[in-house]
Scaffold this active site. Structure first.
Site, short mmCIF file in Angstrom:
data_model
loop_
_atom_site.label_atom_id
_atom_site.label_comp_id
_atom_site.label_asym_id
_atom_site.label_seq_id
_atom_site.Cartn_x
_atom_site.Cartn_y
_atom_site.Cartn_z
N CYS A 113 0.84 -1.55 0.40
CA CYS A 113 0.16 -0.02 0.20
C CYS A 113 0.56 1.15 -0.30
O CYS A 113 0.40 2.15 -0.60
CB CYS A 113 -0.89 0.16 1.01
N HIS A 250 -3.26 7.01 2.06
CA HIS A 250 -3.85 6.26 2.06
C HIS A 250 -4.97 5.77 2.45
O HIS A 250 -5.99 6.13 3.77
CB HIS A 250 -3.18 4.97 2.25
N ASN A 280 -9.63 -0.36 -0.71
CA ASN A 280 -8.36 -0.23 -0.89
C ASN A 280 -8.45 -0.44 -1.81
O ASN A 280 -7.88 -1.58 -1.87
CB ASN A 280 -8.00 -0.96 0.52
O1 UT7 Z 1 -3.32 -1.09 3.24
C1 UT7 Z 1 -3.16 -1.87 4.73
C2 UT7 Z 1 -3.25 -1.74 5.86
N1 UT7 Z 1 -4.71 -1.94 5.43
C3 UT7 Z 1 -5.42 -1.75 7.31
O2 UT7 Z 1 -5.15 -0.20 7.26
C4 UT7 Z 1 -6.80 -2.49 7.33
C5 UT7 Z 1 -6.33 -1.85 9.36
N2 UT7 Z 1 -7.30 -3.12 9.73
C6 UT7 Z 1 -8.88 -2.10 9.68
O3 UT7 Z 1 -9.13 -1.20 9.50
C7 UT7 Z 1 -9.68 -3.13 10.39
O4 UT7 Z 1 -9.47 -3.88 11.36
C8 UT7 Z 1 -10.81 -3.86 9.65
C9 UT7 Z 1 -12.28 -2.77 9.03
C10 UT7 Z 1 -10.07 -4.78 9.11
C11 UT7 Z 1 -11.67 -4.53 10.71
O5 UT7 Z 1 -12.21 -3.83 12.33
P1 UT7 Z 1 -12.29 -3.64 13.06
O6 UT7 Z 1 -13.29 -3.10 13.93
O7 UT7 Z 1 -10.53 -4.02 13.84
O8 UT7 Z 1 -13.09 -5.46 13.70
P2 UT7 Z 1 -12.94 -6.68 14.20
O9 UT7 Z 1 -11.24 -6.98 13.43
O10 UT7 Z 1 -12.15 -6.33 15.42
O11 UT7 Z 1 -13.74 -7.83 13.75
C12 UT7 Z 1 -14.56 -7.54 14.91
C13 UT7 Z 1 -15.47 -8.18 14.39
C14 UT7 Z 1 -15.75 -9.94 14.78
O12 UT7 Z 1 -15.99 -11.09 15.31
P3 UT7 Z 1 -16.22 -11.33 17.04
O13 UT7 Z 1 -14.89 -11.84 16.65
O14 UT7 Z 1 -16.54 -10.17 17.53
O15 UT7 Z 1 -17.36 -12.10 16.59
C15 UT7 Z 1 -15.35 -10.04 13.03
O16 UT7 Z 1 -15.45 -11.68 12.89
O17 UT7 Z 1 -16.53 -8.01 13.18
C16 UT7 Z 1 -16.50 -9.46 12.70
N3 UT7 Z 1 -16.30 -9.11 10.91
C17 UT7 Z 1 -17.23 -8.97 9.99
N4 UT7 Z 1 -18.13 -8.75 9.83
C18 UT7 Z 1 -19.10 -8.52 9.03
C19 UT7 Z 1 -14.81 -9.00 10.08
N5 UT7 Z 1 -15.09 -8.74 9.38
C20 UT7 Z 1 -16.51 -8.51 9.13
C21 UT7 Z 1 -17.45 -7.91 8.26
N6 UT7 Z 1 -19.05 -8.46 8.27
N7 UT7 Z 1 -17.04 -8.37 6.61
#
Ligand code: UT7
Length: 323
Positions: A113, A250, A280
Site C-alpha cells: 500500500c 492512503h 482500499n
Molecule cells: O492497506 C493496508 C493497511 N490495512 C489496513 O489499514 C486495515 C487495518 N484494519 C482495519 O481497517 C480494521 O481492523 C478492519 C476493518 C479490518 C476490521 O475492523 P475492526 O473494527 O478491527 O474489527 P475486528 O477485526 O475487531 O472484528 C470485529 C468483528 C469480529 O467478530 P467478533 O470476533 O467480534 O465476533 C469479526 O469476525 O467483526 C467481524 N467481522 C465482520 N463482520 C461483518 C470481520 N469482518 C466482517 C465483515 N462483516 N466483513
C-alpha cells in the site's frame, strides 16, 4: 536546485462497481458493518480483460494528456504494484510497450500500500540526480485477483484501479515555496511481515496465493506509524500541520484516516477521503484520491499537499509536495 514537479495526473477504474450490498449473499456481512467499520460503500472490480497493465496504461495516458505530453517525453516509468500481470517481466515494461515507448527504462516497485509514496520518493531521486527529466509514476492494482472471496474479514475491503502522475525536473529556489517534492520519509520493518501478506509466491509455493491480514493488528500500529513518519517529514521541511492545504492519505479505513488527522491536528476539511468510492486499492489509492481532488477543483497549482501510506511489510512513508 532541481525539483520534481507534478506536471499532470490521471486515473483509471474498472467498469464494474461492486456495492457493499453485493457481498451480502456471498459472505456473512452487511452494508452497515462495512460502512461503520471502514467507511467503504463501493469498490471497482476488474473484468478478465482489465489488468494491472491495462489500468496502469489508461491512467498513464490520462496523466500524459493532462500534462500535454506524449510517451516520447518520458525517460522513466516507475510502477508501484503488488499485483503485477506476471511474476516477470516487470509490468512497468509492459506498460512502456503498450505506450509505444521504446526508449528510457521502466521498473516495478513493491511496497504494497505504500508503493506509490515509495515510487514518488524514488522518482524524485532519479530526477534530482539528473538521471531522468520526466518520470511517469503509476500506482496500479488488481487486488480482486488475490482476494479470498470466502473470507469476509478481507474480501470486502479491497478494490481495483490505477492512478498516475508525471513528475518533471524544474528549477526551484530551494525553499518550501518551490513547487514539487519538498520532503519525503520512508520506513519499513519486516518484523511485522506476517500481519498482512500473500500466502503464495514463486520461490515458496509456486502459486500466486491469497491476501491474509490480521486486521486488528494492522489497525493497532497504523496511526502511530503514520503520524511518526509525517512528523519526520514536517521536521525535514520545517512546517506544521497548519501550513498544509491538503492531506491525501492512503485510503484503507476512514477510522484510521480520521484518527491520524486528529492526532496530527489536520483540519477535517483538508482531508481527501475516497475510501467510500474505491475501497482500499493499495498502491493506487493515493493517486486515485489525488485525481478526485484535482478533478473537483480542490487541489490547485501551488497548494501544499501531504501524501501518506502504510501497508504490508510493514512499509510506511510520507511525501510533502507543492502541487
Ligand atoms: O492497506 C493496508 C493497511 N490495512 C489496513 O489499514 C486495515 C487495518 N484494519 C482495519 O481497517 C480494521 O481492523 C478492519 C476493518 C479490518 C476490521 O475492523 P475492526 O473494527 O478491527 O474489527 P475486528 O477485526 O475487531 O472484528 C470485529 C468483528 C469480529 O467478530 P467478533 O470476533 O467480534 O465476533 C469479526 O469476525 O467483526 C467481524 N467481522 C465482520 N463482520 C461483518 C470481520 N469482518 C466482517 C465483515 N462483516 N466483513
Amino acid at each position: 536546485m532541481i525539483r520534481s514537479v507534478v506536471r499532470g495526473n490521471g486515473a483509471a477504474l474498472p467498469r464494474r462497481i461492486m456495492k457493499n450490498a453485493d457481498f451480502e449473499g456471498m459472505v456473512e456481512t452487511s452494508d452497515e458493518w462495512i460502512v461503520q467499520r471502514t467507511g467503504i460503500r463501493q469498490r471497482h472490480v476488474a473484468a478478465d480483460d482489465e489488468t494491472t497493465a491495462s489500468l496502469g496504461e489508461a491512467a498513464a495516458r490520462a496523466a500524459l494528456d493532462s500534462a500535454g505530453l506524449t510517451p516520447a517525453d518520458i525517460d522513466l516509468i516507475v510502477l508501484a504494484t503488488s499485483t503485477p500481470n506476471n511474476t516477470f517481466p516487470a509490468t512497468a515494461v509492459e506498460i512502456q510497450n503498450r505506450l509505444g515507448m521504446h526508449h528510457g527504462f521502466a521498473f516495478d516497485m513493491q511496497a504494497v500500500c505504500s508503493g506509490f509514496v515509495y515510487a514518488v520518493a524514488t522518482a524524485d531521486l532519479y530526477i534530482r540526480g539528473g538521471l531522468a527529466k520526466r518520470v511517469l509514476v503509476i500506482g496500479s492494482e488488481t487486488f480482486s485477483r488475490i482476494l479470498d472471496w470466502s473470507d469476509r474479514s478481507t474480501c470486502v475491503l479491497f478494490g481495483d484501479g490505477a492512478g498516475a502522475v508525471v513528475l518533471e525536473a524544474q528549477e526551484g529556489m530551494g525553499g518550501i515555496a518551490d513547487r514539487g517534492v519538498l520532503a519525503a520519509s520512508l520506513r519499513s520493518d519486516g518484523v511485522h511481515k506476517d500481519k498482512l501478506f500473500v500466502d503464495g509466491g514463486p520461490s515458496t509455493t509456486g502459486t500466486v496465493g491469497h491476501l491474509r491480514m490480521e486486521g486488528r493488528e494492522v489497525f493497532k500500529h497504523a496511526v502511530g506509524m503514520i503520524t511518526d513518519v509525517i512528523e519526520a517529514t514536517f521536521a525535514q521541511a520545517g512546517i506544521t500541520a497548519d501550513d498544509l492545504d491538503w492531506f491525501v492519505p492512503h485510503q484503507a479505513n476512514k477510522r484510521i484516516i480520521d484518527a491520524s488527522a486528529k492526532k496530527l491536528g489536520i483540519a477535517e476539511e483538508k482531508v481527501v477521503v475516497t475510501v467510500d468510492l474505491h475501497g482500499n486499492t493499495s498502491a493506487a489509492s493515493v493517486p486515485l484520491a489525488l485525481s478526485v481532488a484535482v478533478a473537483d477543483g480542490r487541489i490547485k497549482k501551488g497548494d501544499l499537499v501531504l501524501l501518506e501510506a502504510m501497508g504490508g511489510g510493514f512499509t510506511w512513508g510520507a511525501v510533502l509536495l507543492r502541487w
